[in-house]
Design a protein around this motif. Sequence first.
Motif, mmCIF file in Angstrom:
data_model
loop_
_atom_site.group_PDB
_atom_site.id
_atom_site.type_symbol
_atom_site.label_atom_id
_atom_site.label_comp_id
_atom_site.label_asym_id
_atom_site.label_seq_id
_atom_site.Cartn_x
_atom_site.Cartn_y
_atom_site.Cartn_z
ATOM 1 N N ALA A 129 -28.954 -28.288 1.628
ATOM 2 C CA ALA A 129 -28.825 -26.868 1.982
ATOM 3 C C ALA A 129 -27.408 -26.557 2.456
ATOM 4 C CB ALA A 129 -29.836 -26.521 3.071
ATOM 5 N N ALA A 130 -26.863 -27.432 3.306
ATOM 6 C CA ALA A 130 -25.534 -27.179 3.861
ATOM 7 C C ALA A 130 -24.443 -27.353 2.807
ATOM 8 C CB ALA A 130 -25.285 -28.118 5.044
ATOM 9 N N ARG A 131 -24.556 -28.416 2.031
ATOM 10 C CA ARG A 131 -23.518 -28.736 1.030
ATOM 11 C C ARG A 131 -23.475 -27.671 -0.066
ATOM 12 N NH1 ARG A 131 -19.188 -30.342 0.295
ATOM 13 N NH2 ARG A 131 -18.549 -31.786 -1.324
ATOM 14 N N THR A 132 -24.650 -27.124 -0.401
ATOM 15 C CA THR A 132 -24.705 -26.067 -1.415
ATOM 16 C C THR A 132 -23.818 -24.889 -1.002
ATOM 17 O OG1 THR A 132 -26.892 -26.737 -2.139
ATOM 18 C CG2 THR A 132 -26.287 -24.466 -2.617
ATOM 19 N N CYS A 133 -23.774 -24.646 0.320
ATOM 20 C CA CYS A 133 -22.950 -23.529 0.822
ATOM 21 C C CYS A 133 -21.463 -23.785 0.616
ATOM 22 C CB CYS A 133 -23.186 -23.311 2.316
ATOM 23 S SG CYS A 133 -24.875 -22.983 2.751
ATOM 24 N N TYR A 134 -21.066 -25.060 0.723
ATOM 25 C CA TYR A 134 -19.627 -25.345 0.780
ATOM 26 C C TYR A 134 -19.071 -25.996 -0.490
ATOM 27 C CZ TYR A 134 -20.840 -24.956 5.752
ATOM 28 O OH TYR A 134 -21.315 -24.522 6.955
ATOM 29 N N SER A 135 -19.912 -26.174 -1.519
ATOM 30 C CA SER A 135 -19.464 -26.961 -2.673
ATOM 31 C C SER A 135 -19.511 -26.159 -3.971
ATOM 32 C CB SER A 135 -20.358 -28.191 -2.808
ATOM 33 O OG SER A 135 -20.058 -28.893 -3.972
ATOM 34 N N GLU A 136 -18.637 -26.538 -4.883
ATOM 35 C CA GLU A 136 -18.666 -25.903 -6.202
ATOM 36 C C GLU A 136 -19.790 -26.507 -7.046
ATOM 37 O OE1 GLU A 136 -14.778 -26.079 -7.953
ATOM 38 O OE2 GLU A 136 -15.338 -24.681 -9.540
ATOM 39 N N LYS A 161 -36.779 -40.709 3.816
ATOM 40 C CA LYS A 161 -36.252 -40.620 2.457
ATOM 41 C C LYS A 161 -35.674 -39.242 2.127
ATOM 42 C CE LYS A 161 -37.494 -41.951 -2.210
ATOM 43 N NZ LYS A 161 -38.583 -42.172 -3.127
ATOM 44 N N TYR A 162 -36.337 -38.163 2.598
ATOM 45 C CA TYR A 162 -35.957 -36.828 2.103
ATOM 46 C C TYR A 162 -35.368 -35.862 3.126
ATOM 47 C CZ TYR A 162 -38.862 -38.200 -1.873
ATOM 48 O OH TYR A 162 -39.384 -38.855 -2.938
ATOM 49 N N TYR A 163 -35.725 -35.987 4.431
ATOM 50 C CA TYR A 163 -35.414 -34.875 5.335
ATOM 51 C C TYR A 163 -33.923 -34.684 5.611
ATOM 52 C CZ TYR A 163 -39.984 -32.889 6.303
ATOM 53 O OH TYR A 163 -41.164 -32.204 6.193
ATOM 54 N N ARG A 164 -33.198 -35.802 5.797
ATOM 55 C CA ARG A 164 -31.754 -35.636 5.995
ATOM 56 C C ARG A 164 -31.150 -35.057 4.716
ATOM 57 N NH1 ARG A 164 -33.397 -39.541 9.004
ATOM 58 N NH2 ARG A 164 -32.448 -40.138 10.981
ATOM 59 N N GLY A 165 -31.677 -35.542 3.572
ATOM 60 C CA GLY A 165 -31.170 -35.081 2.266
ATOM 61 C C GLY A 165 -31.385 -33.590 2.075
ATOM 62 N N LEU A 166 -32.530 -33.073 2.506
ATOM 63 C CA LEU A 166 -32.814 -31.637 2.335
ATOM 64 C C LEU A 166 -31.854 -30.781 3.159
ATOM 65 C CD1 LEU A 166 -36.709 -31.622 2.202
ATOM 66 C CD2 LEU A 166 -35.174 -30.788 0.418
ATOM 67 N N ILE A 167 -31.590 -31.236 4.389
ATOM 68 C CA ILE A 167 -30.655 -30.464 5.232
ATOM 69 C C ILE A 167 -29.243 -30.549 4.633
ATOM 70 C CG2 ILE A 167 -29.646 -30.207 7.536
ATOM 71 C CD1 ILE A 167 -32.182 -31.499 8.685
ATOM 72 N N TYR A 168 -28.868 -31.771 4.212
ATOM 73 C CA TYR A 168 -27.545 -31.957 3.595
ATOM 74 C C TYR A 168 -27.419 -31.065 2.355
ATOM 75 C CZ TYR A 168 -23.766 -34.248 1.075
ATOM 76 O OH TYR A 168 -22.607 -34.496 0.377
ATOM 77 N N GLN A 221 -28.477 -29.058 -7.872
ATOM 78 C CA GLN A 221 -29.075 -30.169 -8.635
ATOM 79 C C GLN A 221 -28.158 -31.392 -8.617
ATOM 80 O OE1 GLN A 221 -28.910 -27.014 -9.526
ATOM 81 N NE2 GLN A 221 -30.781 -26.336 -10.563
ATOM 82 N N GLN A 222 -26.856 -31.143 -8.797
ATOM 83 C CA GLN A 222 -25.885 -32.266 -8.781
ATOM 84 C C GLN A 222 -25.838 -32.901 -7.392
ATOM 85 O OE1 GLN A 222 -22.581 -29.831 -10.093
ATOM 86 N NE2 GLN A 222 -22.375 -30.991 -11.994
ATOM 87 N N ILE A 223 -25.844 -32.060 -6.373
ATOM 88 C CA ILE A 223 -25.763 -32.577 -4.988
ATOM 89 C C ILE A 223 -26.988 -33.437 -4.682
ATOM 90 C CG2 ILE A 223 -25.712 -31.906 -2.538
ATOM 91 C CD1 ILE A 223 -24.271 -29.284 -3.524
ATOM 92 N N ARG A 274 -21.539 -39.457 5.576
ATOM 93 C CA ARG A 274 -21.121 -38.111 5.158
ATOM 94 C C ARG A 274 -22.278 -37.126 5.347
ATOM 95 N NH1 ARG A 274 -18.724 -36.484 -0.737
ATOM 96 N NH2 ARG A 274 -18.169 -34.389 -0.094
ATOM 97 N N VAL A 275 -23.478 -37.633 5.037
ATOM 98 C CA VAL A 275 -24.686 -36.804 5.199
ATOM 99 C C VAL A 275 -24.843 -36.445 6.667
ATOM 100 C CG1 VAL A 275 -27.216 -36.813 5.012
ATOM 101 C CG2 VAL A 275 -25.829 -37.801 3.177
ATOM 102 N N MET A 276 -24.768 -37.472 7.534
ATOM 103 C CA MET A 276 -24.994 -37.239 8.967
ATOM 104 C C MET A 276 -23.911 -36.363 9.586
ATOM 105 S SD MET A 276 -27.824 -38.258 9.699
ATOM 106 C CE MET A 276 -27.750 -37.692 11.383
ATOM 107 N N LYS A 277 -22.663 -36.536 9.123
ATOM 108 C CA LYS A 277 -21.550 -35.746 9.668
ATOM 109 C C LYS A 277 -21.800 -34.255 9.401
ATOM 110 C CE LYS A 277 -16.579 -35.599 9.798
ATOM 111 N NZ LYS A 277 -15.382 -35.726 9.038
ATOM 112 N N LEU A 278 -22.241 -33.960 8.199
ATOM 113 C CA LEU A 278 -22.479 -32.545 7.854
ATOM 114 C C LEU A 278 -23.696 -31.998 8.616
ATOM 115 C CD1 LEU A 278 -21.556 -30.124 6.247
ATOM 116 C CD2 LEU A 278 -22.934 -30.899 4.321
ATOM 117 N N ILE A 279 -24.749 -32.830 8.726
ATOM 118 C CA ILE A 279 -25.949 -32.378 9.452
ATOM 119 C C ILE A 279 -25.585 -32.082 10.909
ATOM 120 C CG2 ILE A 279 -28.218 -33.082 10.326
ATOM 121 C CD1 ILE A 279 -28.661 -34.613 7.751
ATOM 122 N N GLU A 280 -24.857 -33.002 11.534
ATOM 123 C CA GLU A 280 -24.474 -32.788 12.940
ATOM 124 C C GLU A 280 -23.603 -31.546 13.089
ATOM 125 O OE1 GLU A 280 -23.084 -36.681 14.063
ATOM 126 O OE2 GLU A 280 -25.165 -37.383 14.117
#
Length: 263
Positions: A30-37, A21-28, A41-43, A56-62
């Motif tokens: 962290a990564a998305r926060t770096c690249y997104s406006e 439920k959470y682990y892929r989301g946590l990595i996503y 909280q919104q992410i 999309r989640v898996m693509k960014l994690i990989e």
Amino acid sequence: MAKRGVMEVSLIFPEAETIRKYYRGLIYLAARTCYSEKTPQQIWDEFITDKTPPERVMKLIEHVIESGHHSTIEHINFTFAISGVSRALSHQLVRHRIGVAFDQQSQRYVKYKEPQYVTPPSIEANPDALREFERLRDMSEEVYHRFLEQGIPAEDARFIFPNAVTTNLIMTVNLRQLMHMAGLRLCTLAQWEIRQLFKLIRKEVMAADPYFGRLLVPKCVPLGYCDEKRNEDEHCRIRPHKNSVFRVWELYKRGALVERETS
Ligand SMILES: Cc1cc2nc3c(=O)[nH]c(=O)nc-3n(C[C@H](O)[C@H](O)[C@H](O)COP(=O)(O)OP(=O)(O)OC[C@H]3O[C@@H](n4cnc5c(N)ncnc54)[C@H](O)[C@@H]3O)c2cc1C
């Protein structure tokens, strides 16, 4: 007859459901926060309400894992219960300092009634060596109990124990460090007992979530070559030794040069 230690590893936390439920989301996150406006909280809100496509989640994690943006995988942790391993093993394990926490059974506070021991397979397979091993092991145990009876504190009586005596630990480790530790300890050149431990750790993670389990591999796998001097003869064939890779690279460069000069 002294009891035989049996190595056991359990992934205590989190449960498979929490990982899913959470682990892929946590990595996503962290990564998305770096690249997104967007705010984190919104992410997170989009992820947790299933508005972010899983591909999309898996693509960014990989992407972050492959490109070494590994701070993003420090946000997820695994807690293991480890029992029946030798003190020879635990001494190696606790050398890892970063991103990992240990608690270990105390030989100061525990007065062992029946200490348990690990017997190395090479000793097990040699009847003479095994006899010697068992003789010294049993003698040390007798002396240990005699010392306790004489009022010597357990913290001093334990000095008589061999490295073979077993211990128990709790280990909490983030994914970045777990991959690093597995990289070193799953290598065929690692000591047999700690290698066995990491095979069990991998099995536990694999059972909870195969995606994360598959990340726990010898260091040569993501590297693409072996960098161990002791494997220059390439007796371990998981990956070519770096000397071979550089030799081929030299030949390729020379060939490319000749081709350029003659064309
Ligand atoms: C096959 C094998 C044989 C070994 N033989 C011996 C031996 O004969 N004698 C011996 O003493 N040890 C030995 N070790 C232990 C080894 O030297 C390390 O202490 C152990 O593997 C911990 O790994 P690590 O150094 O990557 O540290 P970790 O604590 O796992 O750290 C992870 C990473 O963080 C970084 N890091 C951590 N601390 C620092 C720091 N202070 N400064 C800068 N960067 C840091 C490094 O990049 C490090 O790789 C052996 C290990 C293996 C796998």
